[in-house]
Design a protein around this motif. Structure first.
Motif, short mmCIF file in Angstrom:
data_model
loop_
_atom_site.label_atom_id
_atom_site.label_comp_id
_atom_site.label_asym_id
_atom_site.label_seq_id
_atom_site.Cartn_x
_atom_site.Cartn_y
_atom_site.Cartn_z
N SER A 45 35.79 51.44 31.09
CA SER A 45 35.58 51.37 32.48
C SER A 45 36.71 50.74 33.26
O SER A 45 37.04 51.29 34.43
CB SER A 45 34.00 50.55 32.58
N VAL A 49 38.77 53.19 36.09
CA VAL A 49 38.55 52.48 37.58
C VAL A 49 40.08 52.30 37.97
O VAL A 49 40.68 52.63 38.97
CB VAL A 49 37.88 51.23 37.61
N GLU A 59 41.27 53.17 48.62
CA GLU A 59 39.90 52.70 48.30
C GLU A 59 40.53 51.54 47.44
O GLU A 59 39.84 50.94 46.56
CB GLU A 59 39.20 53.55 47.47
N LEU A 62 37.96 48.14 47.25
CA LEU A 62 36.66 48.68 46.69
C LEU A 62 37.03 48.62 45.08
O LEU A 62 36.11 48.24 44.38
CB LEU A 62 36.07 49.87 47.20
N LEU A 63 38.10 49.27 44.51
CA LEU A 63 38.21 49.45 43.20
C LEU A 63 38.67 48.28 42.39
O LEU A 63 38.13 47.92 41.22
CB LEU A 63 39.25 50.57 43.11
N ALA A 66 35.58 46.75 42.07
CA ALA A 66 34.90 47.11 40.74
C ALA A 66 35.46 46.67 39.40
O ALA A 66 34.79 46.18 38.58
CB ALA A 66 34.93 48.56 40.89
N ILE A 67 36.75 46.43 39.43
CA ILE A 67 37.42 45.93 38.28
C ILE A 67 36.93 44.52 37.92
O ILE A 67 36.67 44.19 36.88
CB ILE A 67 38.76 45.94 38.18
N SER A 69 34.46 42.89 38.98
CA SER A 69 32.97 42.82 38.76
C SER A 69 32.64 43.39 37.12
O SER A 69 31.69 42.95 36.40
CB SER A 69 32.09 43.77 39.60
N LEU A 70 33.25 44.32 36.87
CA LEU A 70 33.18 44.87 35.37
C LEU A 70 33.64 43.69 34.28
O LEU A 70 32.71 43.48 33.55
CB LEU A 70 34.06 46.03 35.06
N TRP A 73 30.91 40.74 34.80
CA TRP A 73 29.42 41.06 34.37
C TRP A 73 29.35 41.31 32.91
O TRP A 73 28.46 40.73 32.07
CB TRP A 73 28.94 42.49 35.19
#
Length: 96
Positions: A45, A49, A59, A62-63, A66-67, A69-70, A73
């Motif tokens: 993932s 990304v 973006e 935002l990306l 996302a990295i 958060s991945l 998480w």
């Protein structure tokens, strides 16, 4: 050149996704299967990304979120699974 690197990252990410599913077919413990699946999915993932980050630099915030958060998480989920597994093992040793 950026497009080639971007597509390579996306392809590597998809490869990691499929590679993580192969241990599910083996005869190892469930925790080993979950660990290998979660690590491969996380890396896949993040690679996808990152490939999108190269492809769509507008973006970036935002990306990057996302990295991050991945990574967070999936790390926390691994700790929760390990804790639940050890708590289940400890409860099974108690006399009934």
């Amino acid at each position: 050149m950026i497009d080639i690197i971007s597509y390579a990252c996306i392809f590597i990410g998809i490869f990691f996704w499929f590679w993580g599913t192969f241990p599910l077919l083996g005869k190892r413990s469930v925790l080993f299967k979950l660990h290998s699946l979660s690590v491969a999915d996380t890396l896949g993932s993040i690679a996808i990304v990152f490939g999108l980050l190269l492809k769509i630099p507008d973006e970036t915030p935002l990306l990057i979120l996302a990295i991050i958060s991945l990574g967070m998480w999936n790390t926390m989920l691994g700790y929760v699974l390990a804790y639940c597994s050890s708590a289940e093992d400890n409860n099974s040793n108690e006399p009934s």
